[in-house]
Design an enzyme around this catalytic site. Structure first.
Site, PDB file in Angstrom:
ATOM      1  NE  ARG A   1      73.457  34.782  25.757  1.00 37.55           N
ATOM      2  CZ  ARG A   1      72.571  34.159  25.011  1.00 37.55           C
ATOM      3  NH1 ARG A   1      72.826  33.943  23.735  1.00 37.55           N
ATOM      4  NH2 ARG A   1      71.434  33.748  25.527  1.00 37.55           N
TER       5      ARG A   1
ATOM      6  CE  LYS B   1      68.226  29.521  27.846  1.00 34.07           C
ATOM      7  NZ  LYS B   1      69.205  30.502  27.393  1.00 34.07           N
TER       8      LYS B   1
ATOM      9  CB  ALA C   1      73.889  29.374  22.210  1.00 30.59           C
TER      10      ALA C   1
ATOM     11  CB  THR D   1      61.517  35.543  32.222  1.00 31.10           C
ATOM     12  OG1 THR D   1      61.322  36.207  30.975  1.00 31.10           O
ATOM     13  CG2 THR D   1      60.523  36.075  33.228  1.00 31.10           C
TER      14      THR D   1
ATOM     15  CG  PHE E   1      53.866  30.063  30.621  1.00 30.33           C
ATOM     16  CD1 PHE E   1      55.153  29.750  31.051  1.00 30.33           C
ATOM     17  CD2 PHE E   1      53.721  30.834  29.480  1.00 30.33           C
ATOM     18  CE1 PHE E   1      56.268  30.190  30.338  1.00 30.33           C
ATOM     19  CE2 PHE E   1      54.827  31.277  28.755  1.00 30.33           C
ATOM     20  CZ  PHE E   1      56.098  30.961  29.191  1.00 30.33           C
TER      21      PHE E   1
ATOM     22  CE  LYS F   1      54.746  42.308  17.361  1.00 36.95           C
ATOM     23  NZ  LYS F   1      54.489  43.639  17.886  1.00 36.95           N
TER      24      LYS F   1
ATOM     25  CG  PHE G   1      69.562  28.777  21.610  1.00 33.33           C
ATOM     26  CD1 PHE G   1      68.322  29.399  21.567  1.00 33.33           C
ATOM     27  CD2 PHE G   1      70.533  29.180  20.707  1.00 33.33           C
ATOM     28  CE1 PHE G   1      68.051  30.399  20.630  1.00 33.33           C
ATOM     29  CE2 PHE G   1      70.255  30.176  19.756  1.00 33.33           C
ATOM     30  CZ  PHE G   1      69.019  30.773  19.733  1.00 33.33           C
TER      31      PHE G   1
ATOM     32  CD1 TRP H   1      56.619  37.415  31.797  1.00 37.47           C
ATOM     33  CD2 TRP H   1      54.554  37.170  32.623  1.00 37.47           C
ATOM     34  NE1 TRP H   1      55.750  38.047  30.942  1.00 37.47           N
ATOM     35  CE2 TRP H   1      54.476  37.922  31.430  1.00 37.47           C
ATOM     36  CE3 TRP H   1      53.375  36.885  33.335  1.00 37.47           C
ATOM     37  CZ2 TRP H   1      53.263  38.388  30.913  1.00 37.47           C
ATOM     38  CZ3 TRP H   1      52.172  37.346  32.824  1.00 37.47           C
ATOM     39  CH2 TRP H   1      52.122  38.104  31.629  1.00 37.47           C
TER      40      TRP H   1
END
Lengths: 553, 553
Positions: free
Chosen positions: B91, B68, B270, B70, B378, B102, B298, B407
């Site tokens: 944020r 999200k 959130a 990204t 992806f 990670k 979220f 990405w």
């Protein structure tokens, strides 16, 4: 009369880039934090420090106030008045006490470092980074135990506590890990104030990022069930903790009200830790200026002794001159005058109280370096008192002195002191260490107690005796010792003023700080987590819609 | 393939003054923190925000990763590609999770905000300031009790816990104040993670320094022995706490790898808090740019709902367009595919899993504003999967969509999405709130559960029932509700994926946050202090002698 924060807010600061330019700091070495604060990138291996080093220390602090920081800042401005290239190297204030007691660590009156509000609050975040790194390590230790405890750590023998930069007596002794199987392992724990963290000592003693990481890896955090020591490197987290301190290790640059550059970096207390600003800040001051002035915490018995015996060997440099700060008021208090009667002239009490000054001057003279006494003048001091004190220092102590009044007059009030200091720095003098390298641990403590405190002997508690045996068995007896002792007395009893003799120092525990590279000897009833008073300073602080601050000193 | 931190470190950042100039931010409004970060002084009352507001939310997060942040960053860079004047409002990451798992909060690949290492670590010190202020208040409460307890505070009824920005399960439940008469009053206590502090919520909802201080004064910290509420203003410390947050309240400015300006400020989670960046940051983005993109935490059930029902009324502005992020991988997981088999095409599972997307799109559409679905591609996604998803959104959900691949491609991979968003922002649309102002507390919770989660009813625990009665008695039932719920499911059970129906939400407690101005409803087994995993990310982090960082994502 204007408050410190009012004087600070009314002062017209120079942009920090201008202050940096004064010292020849290049723009790419400077990271601004707002317009008046910056971090300085500096490699002491490449840029060899060459300036004169002046160490400021004092008599035992009293309720009367000695103004050691005010003198230090005033002396810097005084040297600026003499057109000397000078830089200060000071400690950062701890936020915990700022919220508790009035009286900051940024000087006072017209001898202040600015912006005092920022310096006294979060500044550039160094202490916050230390708090975060310290507690991250604590969480990683307990997490290791929670997830199988491969290292066999005994939860009853963890020596790594948690920290906060808050005066919070409620957290001194706690039980953590309650709440069942998924919420950790129940055990006894406690919180210290951040300045007491070994990480603070390490930040102040590290010479670069690699040394910082090496020292962090060496920190002892506890023992296994079969009494084997556990180091941070056993947990493989020295990289992460160093990463958390990557900006904190860089010295901060600010200025005095009179635009003298000041490096303010690191801030261990001198009663529970080693009490000196970072080696990197002192090296930066020595490199970029001709005169570097550094202040050690509390009296010569604490910060002064620790600067000489712990910091100087790591700095590879000893002071060219030592300034011992004294006031008539504080010496009268040492002579038995009631706190409420300090405004009245009392030469008899002063004559009794000077014994304290005598001891502190002797403490510093035994290292072989020139000593100058700074008589910090208060408006209530009488001429007769100041004259008596000047005469006493000249005739009885046989060292140079100067009256200083920077609180009211800034640098102009420190010109005489500055001249004496410049002259002292030219005297040839050999450094004589207090104890030889390789002296056994107990003998080092005895050397400090007898040669510096004026005491006769040392008694170890049962706990300290066990710790001593353990340290000798582990082969760390050769490390220097960092005394944790009340600042108010040369003894371990805060109420004993003056210059007592024939007393015994009681060591309650010995703590191995392998990352810092020293052993802490806890004496008397020293607390590593202060409390707040019944009327904390926080109750009187405020900020209005325009950002105007009140109640911060 | 390069790691995120490698891409970040190789990117050539513009000086932050150049980024600020792009937005017309004047030099005296800018406080630099190093060369690439700054705080911005900004008064929304003077400088009326006027841009278009785009809210980015998503389906329920899964182990597959939705990207999200990204997408949000990519969309910003996409709008920059279209030569629009755009600013992000995001944020700040919490350090606790950074040391644990990670996967950062600064985007990934070629859609990142930079300097990612600084943003992920201490950034400009906002969270540290919140931690310090929060714990200073805790110390002041216990100190009040220690020094006579004039306010008659019941130590068993203190609701103000302590916080750290560390994932530390060991501190969830503790006993403090042990050690005798001088070390506080023994009582039960606990630590939350800093992002769960009411001060974090307040920092994100305050409109200026005065509003911040007012809200801090209103915070409920506990009750007297006779059950009367105690507010911070009763302790007279709202001034000091506001002072500690005087810099933290200023929005931070950074940039994306492609030099799009990004305000990053505040960071409540959130799931346990309201999950949106500060109102001041969003207002700054709306003022200085024509398009402001903000991301809520979220899924639409958490940050999305909270943005609409808690933040928008305070912001005085509702989104002009809502972007819902989805991935084929995450929807396949929702459709029952095993995590290890996500790289294989599975159209049947995708067809099952889209129910989750359907619910999240409906959740946002019910507010009456245009919705665009961002299909975050992806490399393992098959053409057939992407086609199916595009068709489904167009034909079944009847909203616009675009495939995004920022990405790998940065802003160029988001041009289609950017075009759809620009078009959506021009559609006239009236905002329809989820519940009317004045709806009773329990009915508000029921509205969220039935209209947003898809559940059928709400059950209150005995504790929550008592709290509800207390809140009604105190007259605060009209406040908005902030649900604390697992992010992984629309239900209160993290394992229930897809789009369940006919389920019940269990409220375990209701907490009055008078400073934030909402009531937190705790559901299921939600933790306000996370723990670390068996192999924390910290173990793989390092920094070398040149400051090169490894292991930070």
């Amino acid at each position: 009369m204007k408050s410190d924060v009012e004087i600070s807010q009314e002062s017209r600061m120079d942009p920090i880039v201008k202050i940096a330019a004064k010292l020849g700091i290049k723009e790419d070495q400077l990271e601004q934090y707002g317009h008046y604060k910056a971090k300085v990138q500096f490699d002491p291996k490449v840029e060899k420090p060459a300036g004169k080093l002046i160490l400021v220390t004092s008599i035992n602090p009293t309720a009367a106030g000695e103004g050691k920081t005010t003198v230090t800042i005033g002396l810097g401005d005084g040297l600026s008045e003499l057109h000397k290239k000078v830089a200060l190297a000071l400690r950062e204030p701890s936020l915990g006490p700022v919220m508790g007691m009035k009286g900051g660590a940024t000087g006072g009156g017209y001898a202040q470092v600015v912006p005092m509000d920022d310096i006294n609050l979060h500044f550039t975040g160094d202490f916050d980074a230390l708090t975060e790194a310290h507690n991250t390590l604590a969480a990683l230790i307990d997490n290791h135990i929670q997830h199988g405890n491969q290292l066999n750590i005994d939860p009853r023998q963890i020596t790594w506590k948690r920290v906060l930069d808050v005066n919070d007596r409620e957290l001194r002794q706690v039980v953590v890990g309650l709440g069942g199987r998924t919420s950790g392992v129940p055990r006894q724990d406690g919180f210290d104030i951040t300045v007491a963290s070994e990480l603070m000592a390490i930040l102040c003693l590290a010479t670069d990022l690699v040394d910082l990481k090496k020292r962090i890896g060496q920190m002892l955090i506890g023992y296994t069930y079969d009494r084997k020591p556990i180091l941070v490197s056993d947990l493989h987290v020295q990289g992460a903790l160093t990463l958390l301190l990557k900006d904190a290790i860089k010295p901060n640059l600010v200025q005095t009200i009179e635009h003298t550059p000041a490096f303010i970096h690191g801030g261990p207390f001198a009663n529970i830790a080693h009490g000196c600003n970072s080696i990197l800040a002192t090296q930066a001051a020595l490199h970029f200026a001709d005169y570097a002035i550094t202040e050690a915490g509390f009296g010569s018995d604490l910060g002064g002794e620790k600067f000489m015996d712990i910091v100087s060997p790591k700095l590879n440099k000893t002071p060219d001159c030592v300034v011992v700060v004294a006031t008539a008021r504080a010496l009268k208090l040492n002579g038995g005058v009631n706190k409420n009667e300090l405004n009245q002239e009392n030469l008899a009490a002063l004559a009794d109280g000077v014994a304290n000054l005598k001891r502190h001057v002797a403490n510093m003279r035994q290292y072989g370096k020139p000593v100058v006494v700074a008589i910090n003048r208060f408006s209530s001091d009488s001429e007769a008192e100041i004259n008596f004190l000047t005469q006493y220092v000249t005739n009885e102590l046989q060292v140079k002195s100067a009256v200083i009044n920077s609180w009211a007059q800034g640098g102009k009030g420190a010109i005489e002191l500055a001249k004496e200091v410049v002259a002292a720095c030219e005297q040839p003098a050999d450094f004589k260490p207090l104890y030889a390298a390789g002296t056994p641990l107990l003998d080092k403590i005895k050397a400090i107690v007898t040669k510096t405190y004026g005491g006769s002997d040392v008694v170890l508690s049962t706990k300290a005796q066990t710790a001593l045996k353990q340290i000798e068995k582990m082969g760390y007896s050769q490390l220097p010792v960092c005394m944790a002792k009340t600042q108010y007395s040369l003894t371990d009893n805060a109420k004993q003023l003056g210059a007592p003799t024939n007393f015994i120092i009681h060591v309650s525990d010995l703590q191995l700080k392998l990352g810092a590279g020293f052993i802490v000897a806890l004496t008397g009833k020293i607390l590593t987590m202060p409390g707040l008073p019944s009327h904390p300073a926080a109750l009187d602080m405020d900020i209005d819609e325009n950002g105007r601050i009140t109640g911060l000193f």
